[in-house]
Design a protein around this motif. Structure first.
Motif, PDB file in Angstrom:
ATOM      1  N   THR A 621       0.836  -1.361   0.097  1.00  0.00           N
ATOM      2  CA  THR A 621      -0.110   0.044   0.117  1.00  0.00           C
ATOM      3  C   THR A 621       1.031   1.226   0.082  1.00  0.00           C
ATOM      4  N   TYR A 622       0.696   1.964  -0.933  1.00  0.00           N
ATOM      5  CA  TYR A 622       1.416   3.294  -0.904  1.00  0.00           C
ATOM      6  C   TYR A 622       0.723   4.545  -1.460  1.00  0.00           C
ATOM      7  N   ASP A 658      -3.085   0.175  -3.693  1.00  0.00           N
ATOM      8  CA  ASP A 658      -3.289  -0.820  -2.796  1.00  0.00           C
ATOM      9  C   ASP A 658      -3.151  -2.256  -3.521  1.00  0.00           C
ATOM     10  N   ALA A 659      -1.960  -3.020  -3.781  1.00  0.00           N
ATOM     11  CA  ALA A 659      -1.805  -3.869  -4.515  1.00  0.00           C
ATOM     12  C   ALA A 659      -1.559  -5.268  -3.694  1.00  0.00           C
ATOM     13  N   VAL A 708      -5.881  -4.973  -7.477  1.00  0.00           N
ATOM     14  CA  VAL A 708      -5.232  -3.684  -7.174  1.00  0.00           C
ATOM     15  C   VAL A 708      -6.425  -2.698  -7.041  1.00  0.00           C
ATOM     16  N   THR A 709      -6.226  -1.700  -6.053  1.00  0.00           N
ATOM     17  CA  THR A 709      -7.092  -0.633  -5.932  1.00  0.00           C
ATOM     18  C   THR A 709      -6.451   0.490  -6.023  1.00  0.00           C
ATOM     19  N   ARG A 734      -7.377  -8.136 -11.306  1.00  0.00           N
ATOM     20  CA  ARG A 734      -8.405  -7.589 -10.856  1.00  0.00           C
ATOM     21  C   ARG A 734      -8.407  -6.191 -10.380  1.00  0.00           C
ATOM     22  N   VAL A 735      -8.854  -5.219 -10.918  1.00  0.00           N
ATOM     23  CA  VAL A 735      -8.639  -3.874 -10.444  1.00  0.00           C
ATOM     24  C   VAL A 735     -10.039  -2.961 -10.230  1.00  0.00           C
ATOM     25  N   ASP A 736     -10.014  -2.219  -9.092  1.00  0.00           N
ATOM     26  CA  ASP A 736     -11.011  -1.252  -8.713  1.00  0.00           C
ATOM     27  C   ASP A 736     -10.376   0.266  -8.799  1.00  0.00           C
TER      28      ASP A 736
END
Length: 778
Positions: A621-622, A658-659, A708-709, A734-736
């Motif tokens: 998370t960065y 956030d991966a 990944v968000t 999968r990405v949001d």
């Protein structure tokens, strides 16, 4: 989503290798700035260990401290500076010496007589001396006097040239001012004197023949008065031409700013009740009568709060007494002719070291901004007993108003306990000034000092931790979050979570008026009243997301008027909401300074000793905040671990990635909150969170997949192999995302751009030729 693959040669600007932890300043060789260059006839490498000497390659070298050019002790710290005096601020880093440069910054830059290095070697026609100054803007601004004792019994202690009595008996006095020189009052030929303003170096060859004898040498520096042909004398207050610092009505002091050959400069502090009480008495005793009477029975008046803040305490007292006889070097010319090498040792204990910076930020001292601008910068290091390399390292950041010597002077127990707990080397940088809040040049200084330290000691990068007191605690919170892949744990002592006190108290909801932070008490040109804030105050509250893998120990006090306990409470609350590991200890009967004065740190060294840097965690998370970057000095905080090159969307203050890699399966850790009362090092209340292993039914995967968000992100790069994923099989992504974005999946040989739409999306990605064939066959 849509996929674009780059094969073979990469497109310009595409990633070429996984990111290295930290900025570029942490890597590569040290530069060789002009001050460290050797001209004709000189071969030895510089020592860069202050207060040490050595024989190298037929040369004698002495390395002095830097920014220690403060002359004689003429007044107590309670007396304040003379009128019109410009100097570096910092209540905890005041020098013992009281001389101030003339206010002609273009000639002296408030550092023009700072001895950096002394060298000597024999020649066919005598002896040649080389003096290197830390700052040289004009060839004849400074003057250097070298006293030579050949062993005669009738040496003089009055060196002439306006220096007067110095207490050191010499047979010869060599004086040079760059454009000329005299030996025992007689001018030397022009070809015996050379000056190099670019290198800050003066060379003088004298027609003396030492043969194989050992001669004692002394060295002092000051400013040159060409009109009078002598060292420029000191007045009460400085002006454009005259240095100041003389106490009104007192006897004269030598016009000397710096003395060479000081091998035993002390460390000590004066922060006990008696010391502070005596200082307050001196402030209130405006007549001086009470002070004089008290001196007759009790000489406890501290000259400064700390001895050794700039490693010049013994120098300043010796100059006040006009006796520098203890500061000498016995130079053995037989060893020089034989080419003997006898190098500086690197033993256990405190050392003051110098590093060469890659960046030219200016010359000397900028008193308006409280910045040390030169290419040669100091830092302290503590080496533990029985050093075992590669060694762990603790990065220890100083307080507002402090210096690189702060912990050696005021809190030596903290350093020793942190070091001895697990055999760690402790690095204490200067950060370019007393109050730069660890941004831009101050942050750069930390990594350049670290880079230099690794040329001397092998550091185990997997066991690096960070700590600091007050502003150093703030720096701990900032750097641990900006570079979480460099640090295993963080320990903040009475640190504010924000440079802006209003922002800290309100948890980031409100900020102090710009009139306060960028005008009266800080800003680009320095504060009108004080330099408390750097330009555009920063906040660690903004980037707590990044501390997923850096457990934090936070110590604060109830009786702290500078950092009200509500501010770190807000910081701890953020960590708790993230579900991150932390321990927040509140000391109810302590104040901002009392923990440092007690200098007792039970439990903290053990916490630090358990720190282990996580290299490639399965979840990263960065949060990237563009305003915290300083690309002009190579400081861009745009990712960590296997997430890099985050670009924030236009119009957004920050971008969050956030991966999560499911390569080994993943389950969020179970959280255990704790609350307990402790007694060491004094009574306190502890609260915090600990992680426990998740239940087996909470784990998902394993699966060759990334989740990944994205919030406010325009671009980001994910390094697939570092995330533990298999490039030989299909990858599920999968990405949001809250907006359209570009994700780059990088491997050792290829990059794949994925165009992400707003909302949730899923795509199967083929990363290499073998995987593509398998997918086609299926």
């Amino acid at each position: 989503m849509s996929q674009k693959r780059r094969n073979g040669d990469r497109a310009e600007g595409s990633p070429s290798s996984p990111p290295r932890p930290g900025p570029d300043a942490l890597y590569g060789p040290n530069p060789t700035p002009p001050q460290l260059e050797n001209g004709e006839g000189w071969d030895a490498d510089p020592l860069l260990v202050s207060g040490h000497d050595a024989y190298r390659d037929g040369e004698y070298l002495y390395q002095d401290y830097v920014y220690d050019d403060h002359g004689a002790d003429t007044r107590r710290f309670t007396a304040g500076s003379p009128s019109n005096a410009d100097s570096l601020g910092g209540i905890l880093s005041q020098p013992t010496g009281d001389l101030h440069y003339p206010n002609d910054g273009e000639r002296y830059s408030y550092n023009g007589a700072d001895l950096l290095e002394f060298r000597a070697r024999p020649t066919a026609e005598g002896v040649v001396y080389r003096i290197t100054l830390n700052t040289m803007l004009e060839p004849d601004a400074a003057a250097i006097a070298i006293g030579i004792d050949t062993g005669g019994s009738d040496g003089r202690t009055d060196w002439g040239h306006g220096l007067g009595e110095l207490g050191a008996p010499v047979d010869h006095v060599l004086v040079t001012w760059g454009t000329g020189a005299e030996l025992d009052g007689e001018p030397l030929e022009d070809d015996r004197v050379t000056v190099d303003v670019r290198r800050n170096q003066i060379e003088v060859e004298v027609p003396l023949e030492p043969a194989d004898e050992t001669w004692r040498h002394y060295c002092v520096t000051g400013l040159w008065n060409d009109d009078d042909g002598e060292f420029r004398q000191v007045a009460v207050s400085p002006d454009e031409e005259t240095p100041g610092g003389l106490k009104r009505g007192s006897q004269n002091v030598p016009p000397v700013f710096n003395v060479g050959f000081r091998f035993d400069e002390p460390y000590d502090r004066h922060v006990g009740a008696l010391d502070i009480g005596r200082g307050l008495f001196d402030v209130l005793d405006v007549t001086g009568i009470g002070h004089n009477l008290l001196d007759l029975v009790w000489d406890r008046s501290a000259r400064v709060l700390g001895e050794g803040n700039w490693r010049e305490h013994a120098q300043s007292l010796a100059l006040a007494n006009r006796d520098i006889s203890r500061f000498y070097a016995d130079i053995d010319f037989q060893r020089l002719r034989e080419g003997t090498t006898d190098d500086a040792s690197f033993e256990a204990g405190f050392h003051s070291l110098l590093y060469p910076s890659r960046y030219y930020l200016g010359e000397g001292v900028d008193p308006d901004h409280d910045v040390l601008e030169g290419r040669i910068q100091p830092y302290n290091v503590y080496v533990p007993e029985n050093l075992d390399e590669p060694a762990p390292m603790v990065l220890l950041l100083h307080s507002l108003g402090g210096a690189y010597t702060q912990y050696a002077v005021y809190m030596p127990n903290l350093v020793k306990q942190l070091a001895e707990a697990h055999g760690a080397v402790v690095l204490m940088p200067q950060a370019r000034g007393p109050g730069r809040w660890y941004k831009r040049e101050a942050e750069l200084d930390i990594f350049e000092a670290w880079r230099d330290l690794e040329t001397r000691v092998e550091i185990d990068r997997s066991r690096v931790t960070i700590s600091g007191y007050s502003m150093g605690g703030f720096g701990t919170c900032m750097l641990a979050a900006q570079c979480p892949d460099l640090f295993g744990r963080g320990f903040s002592v009475v640190g504010p979570p924000s440079e802006d006190p209003i922002e800290g108290l309100t948890g980031g909801l409100l900020k102090a008026p710009s009139k306060l932070t960028n005008d009266l008490f800080g800003g680009e040109g320095g504060g009108d009243v004080l330099n408390v804030f750097a330009q555009d105050p920063e906040s660690a509250l903004e980037i707590t997301d990044n501390l997923r893998h850096v457990p934090m120990l936070i110590w604060n006090t109830v009786g702290d008027p500078l950092v009200p306990v509500l501010s770190p409470e807000n910081y701890a609350r953020k960590l708790r909401r993230h579900g991150y590991r932390y321990q927040f200890d509140v000391f109810p009967v302590a104040t901002h300074l009392s923990l440092g004065i007690r200098d007792q740190w039970d439990r903290a060294p053990e916490f630090i000793a358990r720190g282990k840097v996580i290299r490639n965690p399965r979840r990263v998370t960065y949060r990237q905040v563009p305003e915290l970057d300083h690309p002009e000095v190579g400081l861009v905080h745009d990712g960590a671990y296997w997430v890099s090159d985050i670009v924030t969307q236009d119009g957004e203050d920050a971008g969050l990635v956030d991966a999560l890699s499911l390569a080994d399966g993943y389950g969020d850790p179970n959280l255990r909150r704790f609350r307990r009362v402790g007694q060491t090092p004094q009574r306190h209340l502890s609260r915090g969170l600990q992680w426990e292993q998740p239940d087996i039914d909470q784990r998902r995967g394993p699966e060759n997949a990334l989740e990944v968000t994205l919030e406010g992100v325009a671009e980001a790069t994910l390094w697939v192999e570092e995330a533990g994923l298999d490039t030989d099989t299909e990858l599920t992504l999968r990405v949001d995302s809250d907006s359209e974005a570009t994700l780059t999946l990088a491997t050792a040989f290829d990059t794949h751009e994925i165009e992400v739409s707003e909302g949730e999306s899923t795509e199967t990605v083929v990363l290499d030729d073998e995987a593509e064939k398998k997918a086609a066959a299926a």
